[in-house]
Design a protein around this motif. Structure first.
Motif, PDB file in Angstrom:
ATOM      1  N   GLU A 271      41.100  41.760  45.401  1.00 49.56           N
ATOM      2  CA  GLU A 271      42.461  41.318  45.093  1.00 49.56           C
ATOM      3  C   GLU A 271      43.461  42.468  45.191  1.00 49.56           C
ATOM      4  OE1 GLU A 271      44.940  39.993  41.109  1.00 49.56           O
ATOM      5  OE2 GLU A 271      42.805  39.502  41.225  1.00 49.56           O
ATOM      6  N   ALA A 275      43.578  42.133  49.818  1.00 51.33           N
ATOM      7  CA  ALA A 275      44.601  41.102  50.004  1.00 51.33           C
ATOM      8  C   ALA A 275      45.893  41.678  50.599  1.00 51.33           C
ATOM      9  CB  ALA A 275      44.879  40.387  48.683  1.00 51.33           C
ATOM     10  N   LEU A 311      50.495  35.237  48.724  1.00 59.24           N
ATOM     11  CA  LEU A 311      50.452  34.155  47.746  1.00 59.24           C
ATOM     12  C   LEU A 311      49.191  33.315  47.915  1.00 59.24           C
ATOM     13  CD1 LEU A 311      54.199  33.017  47.820  1.00 59.24           C
ATOM     14  CD2 LEU A 311      53.045  34.374  46.057  1.00 59.24           C
ATOM     15  N   SER A 313      46.296  34.227  49.273  1.00 60.26           N
ATOM     16  CA  SER A 313      45.108  35.012  48.923  1.00 60.26           C
ATOM     17  C   SER A 313      45.134  35.488  47.475  1.00 60.26           C
ATOM     18  CB  SER A 313      44.992  36.222  49.854  1.00 60.26           C
ATOM     19  OG  SER A 313      46.111  37.090  49.688  1.00 60.26           O
ATOM     20  N   LYS A 314      46.176  35.114  46.735  1.00 52.53           N
ATOM     21  CA  LYS A 314      46.365  35.534  45.338  1.00 52.53           C
ATOM     22  C   LYS A 314      46.461  37.050  45.203  1.00 52.53           C
ATOM     23  CE  LYS A 314      44.098  31.462  43.380  1.00 52.53           C
ATOM     24  NZ  LYS A 314      43.028  30.958  42.465  1.00 52.53           N
ATOM     25  N   SER A 317      50.806  37.244  42.345  1.00 52.08           N
ATOM     26  CA  SER A 317      50.935  36.009  41.591  1.00 52.08           C
ATOM     27  C   SER A 317      52.005  36.142  40.528  1.00 52.08           C
ATOM     28  CB  SER A 317      49.597  35.635  40.937  1.00 52.08           C
ATOM     29  OG  SER A 317      49.219  36.642  40.010  1.00 52.08           O
ATOM     30  N   GLU A 319      51.444  35.800  37.514  1.00 48.09           N
ATOM     31  CA  GLU A 319      50.824  36.554  36.420  1.00 48.09           C
ATOM     32  C   GLU A 319      51.084  38.058  36.560  1.00 48.09           C
ATOM     33  OE1 GLU A 319      46.355  37.630  34.719  1.00 48.09           O
ATOM     34  OE2 GLU A 319      46.616  36.132  36.307  1.00 48.09           O
ATOM     35  N   ASP A 320      51.046  38.539  37.822  1.00 46.92           N
ATOM     36  CA  ASP A 320      51.322  39.960  38.056  1.00 46.92           C
ATOM     37  C   ASP A 320      52.746  40.303  37.631  1.00 46.92           C
ATOM     38  OD1 ASP A 320      48.805  40.469  39.144  1.00 46.92           O
ATOM     39  OD2 ASP A 320      49.437  39.777  41.120  1.00 46.92           O
TER      40      ASP A 320
END
Length: 336
Positions: A271, A275, A311, A313-314, A317, A319-320
């Motif tokens: 991630e 990514a 987006l 592939s996360k 996000s 949340e980040d």
């Protein structure tokens, strides 16, 4: 005013060193002399506007402070050496034209370093607070992973866009005489993500109170750059110096990864790294793989692809973003 005095004094002294050809080491003396002049100017301004308190010197505390700061002082000299080592080698093993063709794009790269530094300086107090106890060290590692990923997400498209327009940037800033510097700028821009990451790791090591490792890392970078320049410059000129800078920053980034490996063992590299890199590769293939040279038209679609890939592939996000906002809010709480 103090910053202005320091910058102008250092500029004048460095120009005098260059004009009178006083040698490479004199550049360090010029930088140190500028710092001393700024210190005296600061004291004079302070005396003019404030009453000086009665000063009692505690030599033990002064010695402890000196020992603590010494690695960072040496590190600053090593960083200055890194900035000038290519010019030094080009001057003795290349031509005057090589010096000019390298310096122009190299200045662009160094100026670009201000962008990530502005962000990392904001986070430094937070990193320092989180690194103090074992209870908050886990949050330190989480913030490290998030900041590492954000740095890549920012730096990779900047590199791709810069390479796409490198020739135009050189012509705009320096004129037709420096047209050959376009390739050098492209090579140096490949180093931009690594420059950002080494800057981040420098602040992290300082927050962890590992100043000696900062000095070691900067020493590795300088020595690597110097050795590579000696090997590459005689054959490839300013292009060789550009590759020397690139590979030196890559090796420093790997060194920093090893130095901070204790705090990155729980990082999800799929991630955090893969990514953003995958999104950047898709951006590159779209921008350069179409065979078209009107990159300005392709740029908006390419950026949309880059963001969309992140987006999907996360890699990035909501949340980040909320985590970063939370940390910045935590910093404001500390300041209060």
């Amino acid at each position: 005013w103090i910053t202005l005095i320091n910058v102008l004094t250092e500029l004048v002294l460095v120009l005098l060193v260059v004009h009178f050809d006083l040698g490479f080491l004199s550049i360090f003396l010029a930088s140190g002399s500028a710092g001393l002049i700024s210190l005296f100017a600061c004291l004079l301004l302070f005396m003019k506007h404030f009453l000086l308190p009665r000063i009692r010197v505690n030599f033990k505390n002064l010695y402890d402070l000196f020992v603590t700061c010494l690695p960072l002082m040496i590190s600053l000299f090593l960083i200055n050496g890194f900035l000038y080592v290519d010019v030094f080698v080009l001057k003795f093993m290349g031509s005057n034209a090589d010096v000019g063709l390298f310096q122009a794009p190299h200045k662009i790269l160094m100026r670009m370093q201000v962008l990530p530094m502005a962000f990392f300086v904001v986070l430094l107090p937070v990193f320092s607070r989180l690194a103090q106890t074992n209870e908050t060290l886990e949050n330190f590692r989480k913030l490290y992973a998030k900041t590492f990923k954000m740095t890549l997400i920012f730096a990779l498209p900047v590199t791709v866009i810069g390479i796409a327009f490198s020739d135009k940037i050189v012509l705009f800033l320096f004129g037709q005489e420096f047209s050959k510097s376009g390739l050098s700028l492209s090579i140096l821009l490949l180093a931009f993500p690594f420059l950002c990451l080494t800057t981040l790791c420098r602040y992290l090591l300082i927050a962890l109170k590992k100043q000696k490792l900062v000095m070691f890392s900067d020493g590795v970078c300088l020595i690597t750059n110097f050795v590579l320049d000696i090997i590459l410059v005689p054959r490839f000129g300013f292009i060789g110096a550009s590759f020397g800078t690139l590979f030196a920053l890559v090796i420093q980034s790997l060194t920093n990864y090893v130095l901070l490996s204790e705090h990155s063992r729980d990082v999800s590299w799929l991630e955090t790294v893969l990514a953003p890199v995958a999104a950047a590769v898709i951006f590159v293939l779209f921008l350069f793989g179409t065979g078209r040279h009107d990159h300005i038209i392709l740029l908006p679609v390419g950026m949309a692809l880059y963001i969309g890939t992140l987006l999907i592939s996360k890699g990035f996000s909501a949340e980040d973003m909320s985590y970063i906002k939370k940390i910045l809010g935590y910093k404001k709480t500390l300041q209060k």
